[in-house]
Structure formats: structure tokens, C-alpha cells
Motif scaffolding. Structure first.
Motif, PDB file in Angstrom:
ATOM      1  N   GLU A  62      18.600  30.005  -1.149  1.00 27.31           N
ATOM      2  CA  GLU A  62      19.373  30.593  -0.056  1.00 27.31           C
ATOM      3  C   GLU A  62      18.458  31.064   1.073  1.00 27.31           C
ATOM      4  O   GLU A  62      18.826  31.921   1.875  1.00 27.31           O
ATOM      5  N   TRP A  63      17.258  30.489   1.154  1.00 28.46           N
ATOM      6  CA  TRP A  63      16.256  30.931   2.127  1.00 28.46           C
ATOM      7  C   TRP A  63      16.747  30.829   3.567  1.00 28.46           C
ATOM      8  O   TRP A  63      16.398  31.654   4.417  1.00 28.46           O
ATOM      9  N   LEU A  64      17.575  29.833   3.859  1.00 33.77           N
ATOM     10  CA  LEU A  64      18.004  29.619   5.237  1.00 33.77           C
ATOM     11  C   LEU A  64      18.908  30.766   5.697  1.00 33.77           C
ATOM     12  O   LEU A  64      18.817  31.209   6.847  1.00 33.77           O
ATOM     13  N   TRP A  65      19.777  31.238   4.809  1.00 39.07           N
ATOM     14  CA  TRP A  65      20.606  32.399   5.152  1.00 39.07           C
ATOM     15  C   TRP A  65      19.715  33.606   5.440  1.00 39.07           C
ATOM     16  O   TRP A  65      19.937  34.335   6.411  1.00 39.07           O
ATOM     17  N   GLU A  66      18.720  33.825   4.597  1.00 35.15           N
ATOM     18  CA  GLU A  66      17.829  34.970   4.783  1.00 35.15           C
ATOM     19  C   GLU A  66      17.087  34.873   6.116  1.00 35.15           C
ATOM     20  O   GLU A  66      16.938  35.874   6.832  1.00 35.15           O
ATOM     21  N   ALA A  67      16.643  33.664   6.471  1.00 30.91           N
ATOM     22  CA  ALA A  67      15.951  33.471   7.745  1.00 30.91           C
ATOM     23  C   ALA A  67      16.900  33.700   8.921  1.00 30.91           C
ATOM     24  O   ALA A  67      16.516  34.307   9.936  1.00 30.91           O
ATOM     25  N   MET A  68      18.146  33.234   8.787  1.00 25.14           N
ATOM     26  CA  MET A  68      19.123  33.423   9.860  1.00 25.14           C
ATOM     27  C   MET A  68      19.472  34.896  10.046  1.00 25.14           C
ATOM     28  O   MET A  68      19.594  35.377  11.175  1.00 25.14           O
ATOM     29  N   VAL A  69      19.623  35.625   8.931  1.00 26.83           N
ATOM     30  CA  VAL A  69      19.938  37.050   9.023  1.00 26.83           C
ATOM     31  C   VAL A  69      18.769  37.810   9.645  1.00 26.83           C
ATOM     32  O   VAL A  69      18.961  38.710  10.475  1.00 26.83           O
ATOM     33  N   TRP A  70      17.547  37.462   9.250  1.00 26.61           N
ATOM     34  CA  TRP A  70      16.374  38.110   9.836  1.00 26.61           C
ATOM     35  C   TRP A  70      16.336  37.884  11.344  1.00 26.61           C
ATOM     36  O   TRP A  70      16.100  38.806  12.124  1.00 26.61           O
ATOM     37  N   LYS A  71      16.588  36.639  11.758  1.00 28.69           N
ATOM     38  CA  LYS A  71      16.556  36.326  13.185  1.00 28.69           C
ATOM     39  C   LYS A  71      17.682  37.050  13.915  1.00 28.69           C
ATOM     40  O   LYS A  71      17.476  37.589  15.025  1.00 28.69           O
ATOM     41  N   ALA A  72      18.869  37.058  13.308  1.00 26.76           N
ATOM     42  CA  ALA A  72      20.001  37.741  13.936  1.00 26.76           C
ATOM     43  C   ALA A  72      19.731  39.241  14.076  1.00 26.76           C
ATOM     44  O   ALA A  72      20.048  39.847  15.100  1.00 26.76           O
ATOM     45  N   TYR A  73      19.114  39.831  13.044  1.00 23.76           N
ATOM     46  CA  TYR A  73      18.806  41.265  13.106  1.00 23.76           C
ATOM     47  C   TYR A  73      17.727  41.545  14.154  1.00 23.76           C
ATOM     48  O   TYR A  73      17.787  42.553  14.870  1.00 23.76           O
ATOM     49  N   SER A  74      16.743  40.654  14.258  1.00 24.20           N
ATOM     50  CA  SER A  74      15.677  40.868  15.229  1.00 24.20           C
ATOM     51  C   SER A  74      16.205  40.757  16.655  1.00 24.20           C
ATOM     52  O   SER A  74      15.650  41.364  17.579  1.00 24.20           O
ATOM     53  N   TRP A  75      17.272  39.983  16.851  1.00 19.91           N
ATOM     54  CA  TRP A  75      17.863  39.841  18.184  1.00 19.91           C
ATOM     55  C   TRP A  75      18.878  40.943  18.491  1.00 19.91           C
ATOM     56  O   TRP A  75      18.896  41.476  19.590  1.00 19.91           O
ATOM     57  N   GLY A  76      19.693  41.267  17.490  1.00 22.05           N
ATOM     58  CA  GLY A  76      20.815  42.171  17.772  1.00 22.05           C
ATOM     59  C   GLY A  76      20.874  43.428  16.950  1.00 22.05           C
ATOM     60  O   GLY A  76      21.902  44.110  16.949  1.00 22.05           O
ATOM     61  N   GLY A  77      19.806  43.749  16.217  1.00 25.71           N
ATOM     62  CA  GLY A  77      19.845  44.936  15.376  1.00 25.71           C
ATOM     63  C   GLY A  77      20.904  44.783  14.306  1.00 25.71           C
ATOM     64  O   GLY A  77      21.159  43.672  13.828  1.00 25.71           O
TER      65      GLY A  77
END
Length: 202
Positions: free
Chosen positions: A15-30
Motif C-alpha cells: 500500500e506504499w502508493l497510498w502512503e506516498a499520496m497521503v504524505w504529499k497531500a499532507y505536505s501540501w494541505g496540512g
């Protein structure tokens, strides 16, 4: 289960891709980033549901709306949220597969399943749904779609090992008893009952 209880056992974060997407989303939008990603999953699920019931006119609209509202409690910011959206999109696409050229019937399921498999392990079921459609419609494109989904799902850190993983996990008593995604549906829960009733009615 914790990592120290499985010393020496292989582990692949499929499920690494979900984790990477969530990290990126959090880094952009908190904190609103993962929430926005979950909203995208809801839009996929809801949009696909309304597409599937478009011929039902008002009855279809009412049933789809009821199923969408009943699903509110099932949308935390976790991988299975996007997996539900991808599954619904897959169901919507399968209603059109029999009219696609061969390349699309093989390629679209391949790439969709490859993406899905790196989001959530439920992608291991993707190849089975075209076979159900083939049973009723007897169109060869569904067999190609099944093959595309089967091969695409293997593009994850486990490769084809994702298939036995899903089978073992779904039969393991500790996993079934303690992880809600692997538990059998509980139709005593009114929202879940409404969701399944809506799908069956459609």
C-alpha cells in the motif's frame, strides 16, 4: 500484530502508493490534504454509483442517494477508502467493456489494477468481476479485461504474491477478528444494510 512478532518473515508494503499520496497531500494541505484525498475517493464511489443507476431515473437516483448517505461512516482517511472508489469505478467501466476495442479492453484494466494494487490489497479481486460479467453476457472482451486486471495487479512489491496473501489474510482468525476490513459484513448495522440493499435493488 507487531513487527517484532514476525522476525525474519518477509514484509512488503504493497500500500506504499497510498502512503506516498497521503504524505504529499499532507505536505501540501496540512490536515486538510488527506481529507481532500478521501473526498476524491468519495467522488469516485458516488460518481460511479450514479453512473450505474442512470437508467433507473428517479428510482435509481433515490436508491443511489440513500446508499451514498448510508456510507458516510465508512470513509476514514485510509487506503480502503480509495480502494472502494476504485472498485466502484471498475464496476462502472465493466458495463462498457464489451463495446471497447481489444487494446482498451486489455489495457484499461491493466493500468487501473496496477494503480489499485499499490493502494490496497483488495485489487487481488479485480480479475474476478469481469468473469462474472462474461458468465452472463458471453462477450470475449470480459475475458481480456480479466486477464488485464490479473496481470496489472501483479505490478506491486509482492508481484503475484499478492494473490496468496489476500487468500491467507481472509482466512486467518486473528486478522478476521481484529481488522474490520477483513471481517464478514455485519448486516445488523443499518448503514451497511442500506448500502447492500441499494446495490441489490439497482
Amino acid at each position: 500484530m507487531f513487527s517484532w512478532t514476525a522476525l525474519g518473515q518477509p514484509w512488503h508494503a504493497h500500500e506504499w502508493l497510498w502512503e506516498a499520496m497521503v504524505w504529499k497531500a499532507y505536505s501540501w494541505g496540512g490536515r486538510y490534504g488527506p481529507w481532500g484525498l478521501t473526498c476524491l475517493a468519495v467522488l469516485l464511489w458516488g460518481g460511479s454509483l450514479f453512473f450505474l443507476c442512470r437508467r433507473g431515473e428517479w428510482l435509481g437516483l433515490v436508491l443511489a442517494s440513500a446508499a451514498l448517505l448510508a456510507s458516510v461512516s465508512f470513509w476514514p482517511a485510509r487506503p480502503h477508502a480509495l480502494a472502494q472508489g476504485l472498485w466502484a469505478l471498475w464496476m462502472a467501466l465493466l458495463t462498457c467493456v464489451d463495446r471497447w476495442p481489444l487494446g482498451a479492453a486489455l489495457g484499461v484494466p491493466f493500468f487501473l489494477s496496477a494503480f489499485w494494487a499499490n493502494i490496497h490489497g483488495s485489487a487481488a479481486t479485480a480479475f474476478a468481476f469481469p468473469l462474472v460479467f462474461f458468465f452472463f453476457k458471453r462477450k470475449g472482451n470480459f475475458l481480456w479485461a480479466s486477464l488485464g486486471a490479473f496481470l496489472g495487479t501483479a505490478l506491486n512489491p509482492w508481484g503475484f504474491g499478492i494473490y496468496p496473501y489476500a487468500l491467507v489474510a481472509s482466512r486467518h482468525p486473528l486478522i478476521i477478528d481484529h481488522i474490520s476490513e477483513w471481517a464478514s459484513p455485519n448486516f445488523h448495522e443499518i448503514p451497511l444494510l442500506l448500502i447492500f440493499s441499494g446495490f441489490l435493488a439497482l
